[in-house]
Design a protein around this motif. Structure first.
Motif, mmCIF file in Angstrom:
data_model
loop_
_atom_site.group_PDB
_atom_site.id
_atom_site.type_symbol
_atom_site.label_atom_id
_atom_site.label_comp_id
_atom_site.label_asym_id
_atom_site.label_seq_id
_atom_site.Cartn_x
_atom_site.Cartn_y
_atom_site.Cartn_z
ATOM 1 N N GLY A 1 0.803 -1.213 0.000
ATOM 2 C CA GLY A 1 0.000 0.000 0.000
ATOM 3 C C GLY A 1 0.836 1.263 0.000
ATOM 4 N N GLY A 2 2.079 1.171 -0.486
ATOM 5 C CA GLY A 2 2.958 2.340 -0.507
ATOM 6 C C GLY A 2 3.766 2.539 0.752
ATOM 7 N N ALA A 3 3.580 1.668 1.760
ATOM 8 C CA ALA A 3 4.356 1.780 3.002
ATOM 9 C C ALA A 3 5.814 1.423 2.733
ATOM 10 C CB ALA A 3 3.770 0.856 4.067
ATOM 11 N N PRO A 4 6.736 1.875 3.582
ATOM 12 C CA PRO A 4 8.150 1.498 3.408
ATOM 13 C C PRO A 4 8.313 -0.021 3.393
ATOM 14 C CG PRO A 4 7.946 3.258 5.033
ATOM 15 C CD PRO A 4 6.557 2.804 4.725
ATOM 16 N N ILE A 5 9.275 -0.495 2.630
ATOM 17 C CA ILE A 5 9.528 -1.929 2.536
ATOM 18 C C ILE A 5 9.945 -2.453 3.911
ATOM 19 C CG2 ILE A 5 10.983 -3.699 1.475
ATOM 20 C CD1 ILE A 5 11.207 -1.695 -0.935
ATOM 21 N N VAL A 6 9.308 -3.542 4.340
ATOM 22 C CA VAL A 6 9.459 -4.060 5.693
ATOM 23 C C VAL A 6 10.508 -5.170 5.735
ATOM 24 C CG1 VAL A 6 8.266 -5.289 7.563
ATOM 25 C CG2 VAL A 6 7.092 -3.456 6.301
ATOM 26 N N VAL A 7 11.365 -5.113 6.758
ATOM 27 C CA VAL A 7 12.370 -6.158 6.979
ATOM 28 C C VAL A 7 11.818 -7.185 7.958
ATOM 29 C CG1 VAL A 7 14.623 -6.669 8.005
ATOM 30 C CG2 VAL A 7 14.343 -4.662 6.530
ATOM 31 N N GLN A 8 11.928 -8.458 7.578
ATOM 32 C CA GLN A 8 11.522 -9.495 8.510
ATOM 33 C C GLN A 8 12.562 -10.599 8.585
ATOM 34 O OE1 GLN A 8 8.218 -12.270 7.126
ATOM 35 N NE2 GLN A 8 7.743 -10.452 5.919
ATOM 36 N N SER A 9 12.400 -11.466 9.590
ATOM 37 C CA SER A 9 13.344 -12.550 9.825
ATOM 38 C C SER A 9 12.589 -13.717 10.430
ATOM 39 C CB SER A 9 14.462 -12.084 10.762
ATOM 40 O OG SER A 9 13.905 -11.643 11.991
ATOM 41 N N MET A 10 13.330 -14.797 10.723
ATOM 42 C CA MET A 10 12.703 -15.987 11.303
ATOM 43 C C MET A 10 13.625 -16.603 12.341
ATOM 44 S SD MET A 10 11.126 -19.328 9.361
ATOM 45 C CE MET A 10 10.170 -20.537 10.306
ATOM 46 N N THR A 11 13.049 -17.102 13.406
ATOM 47 C CA THR A 11 13.832 -17.758 14.451
ATOM 48 C C THR A 11 14.258 -19.151 13.998
ATOM 49 O OG1 THR A 11 11.849 -18.699 15.475
ATOM 50 C CG2 THR A 11 12.578 -16.546 16.273
ATOM 51 N N ASN A 12 15.303 -19.676 14.661
ATOM 52 C CA ASN A 12 15.680 -21.072 14.438
ATOM 53 C C ASN A 12 15.735 -21.844 15.748
ATOM 54 O OD1 ASN A 12 17.999 -19.988 15.534
ATOM 55 N ND2 ASN A 12 19.377 -20.700 13.916
ATOM 56 N N THR A 13 15.050 -21.328 16.752
ATOM 57 C CA THR A 13 14.944 -22.013 18.036
ATOM 58 C C THR A 13 13.796 -23.013 17.987
ATOM 59 O OG1 THR A 13 13.475 -20.277 18.842
ATOM 60 C CG2 THR A 13 15.822 -20.056 19.346
ATOM 61 N N ASP A 14 13.752 -23.902 18.974
ATOM 62 C CA ASP A 14 12.620 -24.805 19.143
ATOM 63 C C ASP A 14 11.495 -24.000 19.791
ATOM 64 O OD1 ASP A 14 10.771 -26.729 19.769
ATOM 65 O OD2 ASP A 14 12.193 -28.100 20.731
ATOM 66 N N THR A 15 10.412 -23.818 19.086
ATOM 67 C CA THR A 15 9.319 -22.980 19.592
ATOM 68 C C THR A 15 8.724 -23.547 20.868
ATOM 69 O OG1 THR A 15 8.867 -22.369 17.306
ATOM 70 C CG2 THR A 15 7.194 -21.783 18.914
ATOM 71 N N GLU A 16 8.908 -24.839 21.101
ATOM 72 C CA GLU A 16 8.415 -25.432 22.351
ATOM 73 C C GLU A 16 9.153 -24.880 23.567
ATOM 74 O OE1 GLU A 16 8.261 -29.678 22.264
ATOM 75 O OE2 GLU A 16 7.260 -29.755 20.306
ATOM 76 N N ASP A 17 10.277 -24.221 23.333
ATOM 77 C CA ASP A 17 11.061 -23.607 24.414
ATOM 78 C C ASP A 17 10.776 -22.106 24.411
ATOM 79 O OD1 ASP A 17 12.926 -22.505 26.103
ATOM 80 O OD2 ASP A 17 14.647 -23.549 25.239
ATOM 81 N N PRO A 18 9.843 -21.635 25.234
ATOM 82 C CA PRO A 18 9.459 -20.216 25.211
ATOM 83 C C PRO A 18 10.611 -19.282 25.553
ATOM 84 C CG PRO A 18 7.855 -21.513 26.439
ATOM 85 C CD PRO A 18 9.027 -22.397 26.204
ATOM 86 N N ALA A 19 11.485 -19.685 26.468
ATOM 87 C CA ALA A 19 12.550 -18.787 26.905
ATOM 88 C C ALA A 19 13.535 -18.503 25.772
ATOM 89 C CB ALA A 19 13.286 -19.392 28.100
#
Length: 419
Positions: A32-50
């Protein structure tokens, strides 16, 4: 006829951004014309919240504006609200995207708190379901997105295409008087998978401003071809990135080569640099590369960048290299504080040069620049501020003095615009 070549003027910057429908992901607008957004992804085990919350916080503080996590098991889905609670206690506000494959419909149904907390769902039309179950399982996820008011990224992937669609397109292609080659058919299958799924999602009631598309491959030329075609056929917001860029310089080079072409043509609303990190290395490297790609292209500004001399036979001393590293690390360390205190500091330019050939000229082009002495030059280092020579540094404490000049400049230059 003249033998001279007429050189036509070319645009100095990227093309006008492709018009796309804006999609709100948490508090972040994509497209919608907004600035291009930077994103990433974790590589942790999501079952480990900490550990997952810790890595999300690291990525967000490095500048990732959206962070995706794997949600692949009932325990991982149950952990998502606890991850969100930990982030809130840490004062970290960043939209969290759930990455679902195969069983997303079951997890979202079984864990309503997870469905509510996530800012967006990412699903792969190639493995959302198979055979007779595909349509119902896809519909179940879309219905959850509608129920909880969440956007969805429909992410088709070269490595997990719907084989029934590929087979149908191959049969269709065989009937053409001039059949396409296999690569074109595979590209069409990838694009059709994303577009057909988006149409189906709209038919189920998901609003157009709740849909983001991606069609990921691992080859540079293939990615460019796919996204050029996809962008010409729809106005959905688009997520860019190689599905597996690789490690180190190869991953950085491949990502920059592919994404820079598309971004220059105005294609792309959000990006991820999918680097394979070195063992034990921080995941934040991919965020920094994404930021630097956008900033060096003139599309966004995130942090002051340092122009530094590459070195040559005139600069056998390593001091200018050490100073450039010191300045770059100092800037990155200070940016979280500066970003809060000073508006516009991300546009600051710095230069650390190694000899008289280009040193003074490059230093004058930067807001603050220093020209260090090369071989045979007088042991002095002129400092230029906003194009004018301001002082000359000498002795053993040039690095500390130059960093002090930088800090003083930031405080003076941006104090009047402080938030």
């Amino acid at each position: 006829m003249s033998d001279s070549v007429s050189l036509q003027p070319r645009p100095a910057g990227p093309a006008e951004r492709r018009a796309s429908v804006g999609v709100r992901v948490g508090k972040v607008m994509v497209g919608g014309g907004a600035p291009i957004v930077v994103q990433s992804m974790t590589n942790t085990d999501t079952e480990d919240p900490a550990s997952t919350a810790k890595q999300i916080a690291e990525l967000a503080r490095a500048g990732s504006e959206i962070v995706r996590i794997t949600v692949n098991t009932p325990a991982a889905a149950a952990a998502v609200p606890r991850i969100a609670e930990r982030l809130a206690m840490m004062g970290v506000e960043v939209p969290i995207v759930g990455d679902f494959h195969y069983n997303g419909h079951q997890l979202l149904e079984a864990e309503p708190a997870c469905a509510q907390v996530l800012a967006k769902y990412r699903i792969n039309p190639g493995n959302v379901g198979f055979g007779k179950k595909k349509d119902s399982q896809f519909a179940a996820i879309i219905e959850k997105a509608i129920q909880y008011g969440k956007p969805v990224r429909i992410g088709a992937n070269w490595g997990s295409l719907d084989q029934s669609m590929v087979a149908a397109l191959m049969d269709e292609n065989a009937k053409r008087s001039q059949p396409w080659d296999a690569g074109v058919v595979a590209r069409e299958a990838l694009i059709r998978s994303a577009l057909d799924s988006a149409v189906r999602a709209e038919q189920l009631g998901l609003a157009r401003d709740r849909i983001i598309l991606s069609c990921k491959v691992s080859g540079v030329q293939e990615l460019i071809a796919v996204y050029r075609d996809l962008a010409a056929r729809c106005d959905y917001a688009l997520h860019l990135g190689l599905t597996e860029a690789g490690m180190g310089s190869k991953g950085i080079t491949a990502s920059a080569a592919a994404l820079a072409v598309l971004l220059q043509e105005g294609v792309g609303d959000t990006i991820r640099i999918s680097l394979t990190p070195e063992p034990g290395a921080s995941r934040t490297g991919e965020v920094i590369v994404a930021q630097e790609l956008l900033q060096t292209m003139g599309l966004r500004a995130f942090t002051p960048l340092v122009t530094a001399c590459p070195g040559c036979g005139r600069t056998t001393s390593e001091f200018f290299q050490e100073l450039a590293k010191t300045v770059q690390m100092h800037v990155r360390t200070k940016m979280p504080e500066w970003r809060v205190m000073y508006d516009g500091v991300e546009n600051l330019t710095l230069a650390v040069m190694g000899c008289v050939v280009n040193g003074p000229g490059e230093s004058k082009h930067a807001n603050i620049g220093i020209s260090l002495p090369g071989n045979g030059e007088a042991p002095s280092a002129p400092v230029f501020i906003d194009g004018e020579k301001a002082m000359t540094l000498r002795g053993e404490h040039i690095a500390e003095e130059f960093v002090g000049i930088l800090d003083d400049y930031v405080a003076r230059k941006y104090a009047a615009r402080a938030v």
